[in-house]
Design a protein around this motif. Structure first.
Motif, mmCIF file in Angstrom:
data_model
loop_
_atom_site.group_PDB
_atom_site.id
_atom_site.type_symbol
_atom_site.label_atom_id
_atom_site.label_comp_id
_atom_site.label_asym_id
_atom_site.label_seq_id
_atom_site.Cartn_x
_atom_site.Cartn_y
_atom_site.Cartn_z
ATOM 1 N N TYR A 197 0.814 -1.064 -0.102
ATOM 2 C CA TYR A 197 0.010 -0.119 -0.141
ATOM 3 C C TYR A 197 0.849 1.274 0.112
ATOM 4 O O TYR A 197 0.388 2.691 0.361
ATOM 5 C CB TYR A 197 -0.920 0.086 1.228
ATOM 6 C CG TYR A 197 -2.078 -1.053 1.066
ATOM 7 C CD1 TYR A 197 -2.950 -1.002 0.048
ATOM 8 C CD2 TYR A 197 -1.951 -2.084 1.849
ATOM 9 C CE1 TYR A 197 -4.064 -1.763 -0.018
ATOM 10 C CE2 TYR A 197 -3.180 -3.276 1.617
ATOM 11 C CZ TYR A 197 -4.251 -2.862 0.855
ATOM 12 O OH TYR A 197 -5.059 -3.946 0.548
ATOM 13 N N ARG A 223 -7.683 -6.926 -3.168
ATOM 14 C CA ARG A 223 -7.771 -5.530 -3.486
ATOM 15 C C ARG A 223 -8.689 -5.639 -4.793
ATOM 16 O O ARG A 223 -9.482 -4.876 -5.016
ATOM 17 C CB ARG A 223 -6.698 -4.744 -3.648
ATOM 18 C CG ARG A 223 -7.034 -3.217 -4.083
ATOM 19 C CD ARG A 223 -5.872 -2.310 -3.930
ATOM 20 N NE ARG A 223 -4.935 -2.623 -4.810
ATOM 21 C CZ ARG A 223 -3.712 -1.760 -5.051
ATOM 22 N NH1 ARG A 223 -3.379 -1.009 -4.245
ATOM 23 N NH2 ARG A 223 -2.992 -2.366 -5.790
ATOM 24 N N ASP A 231 -13.387 -4.286 -5.526
ATOM 25 C CA ASP A 231 -13.453 -2.947 -6.543
ATOM 26 C C ASP A 231 -15.032 -2.677 -7.146
ATOM 27 O O ASP A 231 -15.117 -2.147 -7.839
ATOM 28 C CB ASP A 231 -12.656 -3.091 -7.822
ATOM 29 C CG ASP A 231 -13.100 -4.337 -8.858
ATOM 30 O OD1 ASP A 231 -14.025 -5.009 -8.185
ATOM 31 O OD2 ASP A 231 -12.426 -4.357 -9.755
ATOM 32 N N ASN A 254 -9.335 -0.486 1.206
ATOM 33 C CA ASN A 254 -9.505 -0.738 -0.186
ATOM 34 C C ASN A 254 -10.657 0.051 -0.698
ATOM 35 O O ASN A 254 -10.606 0.258 -1.769
ATOM 36 C CB ASN A 254 -9.801 -2.049 -0.364
ATOM 37 C CG ASN A 254 -8.346 -3.056 -0.049
ATOM 38 O OD1 ASN A 254 -7.311 -2.604 -0.570
ATOM 39 N ND2 ASN A 254 -8.709 -4.234 0.686
ATOM 40 N N ASP A 256 -9.952 3.719 0.763
ATOM 41 C CA ASP A 256 -8.646 4.350 0.370
ATOM 42 C C ASP A 256 -7.928 5.028 1.414
ATOM 43 O O ASP A 256 -7.268 6.104 1.238
ATOM 44 C CB ASP A 256 -8.561 5.367 -0.898
ATOM 45 C CG ASP A 256 -7.181 5.134 -1.604
ATOM 46 O OD1 ASP A 256 -6.413 4.205 -1.179
ATOM 47 O OD2 ASP A 256 -6.780 6.081 -2.332
#
Lengths: 76, 193
Positions: free
Chosen positions: A15, A47, A51, B150, B153
């Protein structure tokens, strides 16, 4: 220089939150460390699976804006 | 002519001065990250809509009461409010998360968007959906770090501030989430190409 890299450091590296020294060390040694690659791969998969961004219904946004207007009028 | 993007702090200031459009801009800017984070915590669209709404009502009240002093850190602040509301909601529903099992996935798939058959896309979506189901089975504190990192952020430092922990704890929870997901997948012999 030999640094003992922990999973926590791999997470921070993934990250972009790792120190420059550790980042450099991981990048230089990554090709020789299948275990690191596998771990970073897992983070990437995770990850990517997350999404599915969603947005609230437009009505919800309208209600909030209405609420603001009501409060504004009350405060005048 | 270039369009200027106003910082969150500026939008809030303009709202305080009576500009409602500024607040609408702020809400629309963050609606996706905020709503996705809430939805993934409570796992129920209707409840997520309610919490999203309640969050912004609280946000308005706090701003109007002069309690916003986080400059441009609006999202972490709003997420903290949303988190508390989500936890209250989960408590009310007594829907405490439990650790269970299964499923799988793949990697580097996003680079191969072309040349995929409908069947491949369907399988991929199924796998994604299976992994998402597993994420919902993780203990709340692990799931929360995954979501805030995730979807929202946020940095681990920001997550630590929201969850009243520290960076090491947050990263540790992320690690345990990975370990648990691996176990779940293995237990169910899930393999994703």
């Amino acid at each position: 220089m030999n640094i003992n890299i922990t999973e926590s450091e791999l997470i921070a590296y993934f990250y972009n939150e790792c120190s420059p020294e550790v980042t450099d060390y991981i990048q230089v040694n990554l090709d020789f460390r299948a275990d690191w690659k596998e771990y970073l791969n897992d983070l990437d998969v995770l990850r990517n699976s997350m999404d599915n961004f969603q947005i609230p219904h437009p009505t919800t946004l309208s209600i909030i804006m209405e609420e603001i207007s009501i409060e504004e009028n009350h405060s005048i | 002519m270039t369009k200027t993007i106003l910082a969150d702090g500026v939008l809030i200031q303009r709202y305080v001065e009576g500009n409602q459009i500024a607040f609408e801009t702020l809400m629309k800017r963050h609606k996706q990250r905020l709503f996705s984070s809430i939805l993934n915590v409570v796992n129920d669209r209707y409840i997520a809509e309610d919490i999203f709404q309640e969050t912004f009502i609280k946000v308005i009240h706090q701003i109007r009461a002069g309690k916003y002093n986080h400059e441009d850190k609006f999202l972490p602040w709003a997420l903290r409010i949303a988190r508390n509301l989500a936890i209250d909601s989960l408590r009310q529903r007594k829907r405490l998360p439990t650790v269970v099992n299964t499923e799988g996935y793949d990697i580097f798939e996003t680079l191969m968007v072309f040349d995929k058959s409908q069947e491949e896309i369907r399988i991929e979506n199924d796998e994604k959906s299976m992994l998402n189901k597993l994420i919902h089975q993780l203990p709340m504190e692990q799931k929360e770090v995954l979501i805030l990192r995730n979807y929202a952020d946020l940095s681990f430092k920001e997550i630590a501030a929201i969850t009243d922990t520290n960076i090491n704890t947050c990263i540790g929870r992320m690690h345990y989430a990975i370990m648990n997901l691996r176990k779940m997948m293995e237990k169910n012999s899930v393999r994703v190409k």
